[in-house]
Design an enzyme around this catalytic site. Structure first.
Site, PDB file in Angstrom:
ATOM      1  N   ALA A 159      45.637  -7.633  23.062  1.00  0.00           N
ATOM      2  CA  ALA A 159      45.767  -8.931  22.846  1.00  0.00           C
ATOM      3  C   ALA A 159      44.923  -9.828  22.554  1.00  0.00           C
ATOM      4  O   ALA A 159      43.782  -9.634  23.160  1.00  0.00           O
ATOM      5  CB  ALA A 159      46.514  -9.682  24.051  1.00  0.00           C
ATOM      6  N   GLY A 185      38.403  -8.530  27.076  1.00  0.00           N
ATOM      7  CA  GLY A 185      38.099  -7.417  26.427  1.00  0.00           C
ATOM      8  C   GLY A 185      38.359  -7.156  25.011  1.00  0.00           C
ATOM      9  O   GLY A 185      37.543  -6.614  24.384  1.00  0.00           O
ATOM     10  N   CYS A 186      39.142  -7.783  24.560  1.00  0.00           N
ATOM     11  CA  CYS A 186      39.737  -7.422  22.967  1.00  0.00           C
ATOM     12  C   CYS A 186      38.644  -8.416  22.323  1.00  0.00           C
ATOM     13  O   CYS A 186      38.544  -8.105  21.114  1.00  0.00           O
ATOM     14  CB  CYS A 186      41.374  -7.900  22.791  1.00  0.00           C
ATOM     15  SG  CYS A 186      42.388  -6.993  23.777  1.00  0.00           S
ATOM     16  N   THR A 187      38.233  -9.518  22.815  1.00  0.00           N
ATOM     17  CA  THR A 187      37.289 -10.184  21.885  1.00  0.00           C
ATOM     18  C   THR A 187      36.014  -9.644  22.073  1.00  0.00           C
ATOM     19  O   THR A 187      35.572  -9.580  20.974  1.00  0.00           O
ATOM     20  CB  THR A 187      37.330 -11.750  22.886  1.00  0.00           C
ATOM     21  OG1 THR A 187      38.578 -12.570  23.051  1.00  0.00           O
ATOM     22  CG2 THR A 187      36.097 -12.798  22.222  1.00  0.00           C
ATOM     23  N   ALA A 223      36.454  -6.784  19.339  1.00  0.00           N
ATOM     24  CA  ALA A 223      36.472  -7.562  17.974  1.00  0.00           C
ATOM     25  C   ALA A 223      35.287  -7.912  17.703  1.00  0.00           C
ATOM     26  O   ALA A 223      34.911  -7.562  16.482  1.00  0.00           O
ATOM     27  CB  ALA A 223      37.564  -8.367  17.999  1.00  0.00           C
TER      28      ALA A 223
END
Length: 156
Positions: free
Chosen positions: A41, A46-48, A51
């Site tokens: 998401a 974590g995804c930030t 990315a």
């Protein structure tokens, strides 16, 4: 159990919409080396981190001939906000149907805080000439890009 891709497998083709609403087709990139990564998401910690790590490494990856595609079930509007908020320079693609996630073995049972749930399995693939050359499932968000660069022999 979700079928997992292995090196040597043909990469499942897809056409997904990016954060600007434009279609991106994997087979159109057949002359490039493509890093396809799946994340749960946009705008989560974590995804930030992941990315931003890919964005920070994009110049080096592109210099080695790699294109990076990040895929999540988020809608394009959320991806556009994610890109803007965090200054991301990688291509973000939307798969709200989760069809591509499932074809790549990146959606299914996983453990989350000790419970088994259905969700996006953080995964990274390298595709060359339409074939999988590297398949990594259940990767860690933090430090993954540095490990991937090392696995690809890109560390100086």
């Amino acid at each position: 159990m979700t079928t997992r891709l292995q090196p040597g497998d043909t990469a499942p083709d897809f056409t997904l919409v990016n954060d600007a609403g434009n279609p991106v087709t994997l087979s159109d990139l057949k002359d490039q080396k493509v890093i396809v990564y799946f994340y749960p998401a946009a705008m989560t910690p974590g995804c930030t981190t992941q990315a931003c790590d890919f964005s920070d490494s994009i110049d080096r990856l592109q210099a080695e001939g790699y294109t990076v595609l990040g895929i999540s079930p988020d809608k394009p509007e959320k991806l556009a906000t994610f890109r803007e908020r965090d200054g991301l320079s990688i291509t973000l693609l939307s798969d709200p149907s989760k069809e591509t996630l499932e074809q790549w073995g990146a959606f299914g049972e996983k453990k989350l805080y000790g419970k088994v749930v259905q969700g996006v399995i953080r995964s990274t693939f390298v595709v060359e000439d339409g074939s999988i050359v590297l398949a990594q499932y259940n990767v860690k968000a933090t430090g993954h890009v540095a490990k991937l660069r090392k696995d690809l022999g890109l560390e100086a």
